[in-house]
Design a protein around this motif. Structure first.
Motif, PDB file in Angstrom:
ATOM      1  N   ARG A 197     -35.495  29.080 -28.904  1.00  0.00           N
ATOM      2  CA  ARG A 197     -36.867  30.064 -29.198  1.00  0.00           C
ATOM      3  C   ARG A 197     -35.620  31.192 -29.795  1.00  0.00           C
ATOM      4  NH1 ARG A 197     -41.486  27.930 -29.992  1.00  0.00           N
ATOM      5  NH2 ARG A 197     -42.186  29.761 -30.825  1.00  0.00           N
ATOM      6  N   MET A 198     -36.647  32.018 -30.913  1.00  0.00           N
ATOM      7  CA  MET A 198     -35.829  32.953 -31.374  1.00  0.00           C
ATOM      8  C   MET A 198     -37.210  33.938 -31.847  1.00  0.00           C
ATOM      9  SD  MET A 198     -34.690  32.262 -35.135  1.00  0.00           S
ATOM     10  CE  MET A 198     -34.749  34.653 -35.515  1.00  0.00           C
ATOM     11  N   GLY A 211     -28.710  31.778 -32.887  1.00  0.00           N
ATOM     12  CA  GLY A 211     -28.663  31.949 -31.332  1.00  0.00           C
ATOM     13  C   GLY A 211     -29.234  30.455 -31.115  1.00  0.00           C
ATOM     14  N   GLY A 212     -29.438  29.781 -32.584  1.00  0.00           N
ATOM     15  CA  GLY A 212     -30.297  28.526 -32.038  1.00  0.00           C
ATOM     16  C   GLY A 212     -29.144  26.961 -31.461  1.00  0.00           C
ATOM     17  N   ALA A 213     -28.049  27.664 -31.582  1.00  0.00           N
ATOM     18  CA  ALA A 213     -26.909  26.528 -30.955  1.00  0.00           C
ATOM     19  C   ALA A 213     -27.235  27.063 -29.415  1.00  0.00           C
ATOM     20  CB  ALA A 213     -25.550  26.460 -31.067  1.00  0.00           C
ATOM     21  N   LEU A 214     -28.079  28.199 -28.931  1.00  0.00           N
ATOM     22  CA  LEU A 214     -27.788  28.901 -27.448  1.00  0.00           C
ATOM     23  C   LEU A 214     -29.202  28.641 -26.957  1.00  0.00           C
ATOM     24  CD1 LEU A 214     -25.899  32.520 -28.413  1.00  0.00           C
ATOM     25  CD2 LEU A 214     -24.755  30.201 -27.474  1.00  0.00           C
ATOM     26  N   THR A 251     -42.481  34.529 -30.739  1.00  0.00           N
ATOM     27  CA  THR A 251     -41.221  33.378 -30.757  1.00  0.00           C
ATOM     28  C   THR A 251     -41.475  32.730 -31.515  1.00  0.00           C
ATOM     29  OG1 THR A 251     -41.818  32.936 -28.980  1.00  0.00           O
ATOM     30  CG2 THR A 251     -40.719  34.593 -28.344  1.00  0.00           C
ATOM     31  N   ARG A 252     -40.412  32.383 -31.880  1.00  0.00           N
ATOM     32  CA  ARG A 252     -40.419  30.929 -33.103  1.00  0.00           C
ATOM     33  C   ARG A 252     -39.537  29.468 -32.740  1.00  0.00           C
ATOM     34  NH1 ARG A 252     -39.528  30.641 -38.921  1.00  0.00           N
ATOM     35  NH2 ARG A 252     -38.967  29.031 -38.128  1.00  0.00           N
ATOM     36  N   GLU A 253     -39.532  28.982 -33.037  1.00  0.00           N
ATOM     37  CA  GLU A 253     -38.540  28.006 -33.504  1.00  0.00           C
ATOM     38  C   GLU A 253     -37.369  28.468 -33.936  1.00  0.00           C
ATOM     39  OE1 GLU A 253     -36.771  23.552 -35.047  1.00  0.00           O
ATOM     40  OE2 GLU A 253     -39.224  24.112 -35.069  1.00  0.00           O
TER      41      GLU A 253
END
Length: 239
Positions: free
Chosen positions: A166-167, A160-163, A153-155
């Motif tokens: 990390r992704m 999904g950044g608003a959710l 995973t990463r920033e």
């Protein structure tokens, strides 16, 4: 993080897409709610004694269990990209047991006044199956080998950044061979390891820009009640 994902491809379709060897797995069918401890296909490469490299599709349990791990110990489902080469739990696998985890998309949740709302994050129109960077391990289990994996995973840089912060680290197809190469990645901080981490950063940033998300039915919230083979779990809510 990534705590649930979906994969609607059949194994033979995966073999064709990833140019791997293998065949039908009678005990695996497309699943739309894959949770930790479930099994899912991974793509990996191994070098034979004559130096030939073979790419294959294998079933593995989600939650990394290295051969040296103690019974009952942690089995992490995610591994931070930033410390893959240095974290004691992951550095051995990073050096030579890297894999891809195919997925149609993954789930994240938002807190609403009436409870948790699931969202499905996936590739944009026409995007092929996503390939998340992962690490795998194999440990002896009786007369056979038990395989397990974790997802890097990463920033968040995607829809999904608003959710969630990390992704998964998704890779472009022209980087798959470099990531899967079973050659050792070298020591932590060395040029080979640093180059691999840089590859993850650059490629995953590009893929993230193509991702989209939509809210889905809250049936997804209950892993025990939801039928993992119900395609409706990833369909967008109509109202």
């Amino acid at each position: 993080m990534c705590g649930r994902f979906a994969l609607d491809d059949h194994v033979n379709e995966l073999i064709e897409e990833f140019v791997a060897t293998g065949g039908d797995y009678d005990d695996w069918v497309p699943a739309f709610s894959i949770a930790p401890t479930n099994r899912a296909p991974i793509v990996r490469e191994r070098a034979s004694s004559d130096g030939a490299v073979q790419r294959s599709i294998d079933l593995a349990t989600w939650g990394l269990r290295p051969a040296w791990a103690k019974p009952g110990g942690p089995a992490p489902i995610n591994a931070r990209m930033e410390t893959l080469a240095t974290n004691g739990m992951f550095r051995t696998a990073f050096a030579g047991q890297r894999c891809l985890v195919p997925m149609t998309g993954y789930f994240e949740w938002t807190e609403e006044k009436d409870g948790k709302q699931p969202h499905f994050i996936h590739g944009g129109g026409g995007t092929p199956t996503l390939a998340a960077a992962g690490l795998y391990a194999a440990r002896k289990d009786g007369d056979s080998w038990a395989m397990s994996f974790t997802i890097a995973t990463r920033e968040a840089r995607d829809a999904g950044g608003a959710l969630h912060e990390r992704m998964p680290v998704f890779l472009e197809s022209d980087t798959w061979a470099d990531w899967l190469n079973p050659a050792k990645a070298g020591t932590a901080g060395g040029p080979e390891a640093s180059a691999l981490v840089a590859l993850l950063e650059e490629s995953s940033t590009a893929v993230a820009k193509t991702l989209e998300s939509h809210p889905v039915d809250r049936r997804v919230n209950n892993t025990r009640a939801a039928d993992p083979h119900d395609a409706g779990l990833i369909e967008a809510l109509t109202s």
